[in-house]
Design an enzyme around this catalytic site. Sequence first.
Site: not given
Lengths: 283, 283
Positions: A86, A137-138, A155-156
């Site tokens: 976001d 993919d982090g 921040d998942s």
Amino acid sequence: MELWYTENQTPNVKFSMKVKSHLYAEKSPFQEIEVIDTYEFGRVLVIDGWTMVTEKDEFIYHEMITHVALSTNPDIKKVLVIGAGDGGTVRELTRYETIEKIDMVEIDEVVVKASKEFLPFTAGKLDDPRVNLYFEDGIKFVEGKVNQYDLIIVDSTDPIGPGEGLFTVEFYNNCFKALTEKGILVNQGESPYYPNNSREMKRAYSKLKKIFPICEAYQYHMPTYASGHWLFGFASKTLHPIKDFNAANFEKRGLKTKYYNTNIHVGAFALPNYVLEQLNSEE
Amino acid sequence: MELWYTENQTPNVKFSMKVKSHLYAEKSPFQEIEVIDTYEFGRVLVIDGWTMVTEKDEFIYHEMITHVALSTNPDIKKVLVIGAGDGGTVRELTRYETIEKIDMVEIDEVVVKASKEFLPFTAGKLDDPRVNLYFEDGIKFVEGKVNQYDLIIVDSTDPIGPGEGLFTVEFYNNCFKALTEKGILVNQGESPYYPNNSREMKRAYSKLKKIFPICEAYQYHMPTYASGHWLFGFASKTLHPIKDFNAANFEKRGLKTKYYNTNIHVGAFALPNYVLEQLNSEE
């Protein structure tokens, strides 16, 4: 006709918002993303039926996930943000002139696309020249990185779906290695109140504690998340969020905030007994 | 058939609990009193459609409304409790051996009757020999009382219905007079998040500020009240809740608490900026 969006916070608890209009729905390869406009909370981002961001109270989440670390170590220059599609976390980070680089790794490009279109209040700073956006993919992104970031923010979403791997020992180990000597990791730390959240809170915290010499948790009031009582984890190699905190670190910057202040910084680490008991119980 | 109890937290927000059984309903001269048993929160007391007490989280409210004052002034001996028909506030007070007298003034006897029958977890200490129960109007009860109480707790419903007069200047003035030199008043201070609550929060606080030399507010996480973010007011003649607080006041008693602790005592007074701005705005 009245439209209501209802979040099933537990099988026995529902939270409902009156909806002005349903603005957007798209199924990405990872999840279902929707945006609604509501009477009480303004625009709301909903992923797989869970409230992620509301216009009314996103400031609480985004201020608390960023300013605590930045006020503990004012020399943070390189930041990795994982998730946060976001854009709200990046928005707060870009307010720090001293930050040189923000790598943001969001697995789902559709979340960023939707946020840029419908949530300009959070996504408005994703074009800052210091921001590098990676749609990857982090978990894979941090693998093999050594001594590169002063701050990693996880921040998942909750540890279901694509967020699950962000709550593993292996991932936290890789974050530890990717951090510099004074490195700090802040993670979405779940909530102590409902069993479905508190189980994950305990799991994440007990793993971080095994890896980081300093591991604390701090709380905030987030009315649109289930129970309103949520935590962030603060895991660090050397800096302690209270002992090494100096209010002047924040005050000198002159940033205007709506939730965070230097008293809250300290007060947020004072946790109720029933939360401490859960965090200190062995998994 | 699934039964759900829904609280309309604002015209645009609903909170719903799945109900096991509807145990009790009675219309008193003042209000409608109901008790339900729920899957997530255990037994719940509902008055005029508003959640008052749940078995799951009443400890948060009742610990925070009592222990902060008692830890600021450990010499409190005479206490007046207004409202609090469920008995939870009195239960916490009776844990202090040093308290000699607790006058409890509840306008509605039906609430006490229902609580004794269905909420033994809160009402179980109303028979303590130090407790004097008055079924009277608390507003009238304090009129003309001088220098009689070390602590007054206004444990009221929202300022609608019978609770309304408990939010007036006249009432607070009478409380001031009824308090001893080191007297403290703690009141249900409403919530900063939804406009219907925050309006009352500001009104009550601005009135107390005009009467008491020391006037502060402290927050707690109360998941079953609208937004989960609630305040108590702390108004006092001479004692400051932080400057005059000594952790040993509480520690020496050996009381086991589930929410309150001496770190929370201090941390709870650290309020977010958006709350401070409301409290400091002129009414």
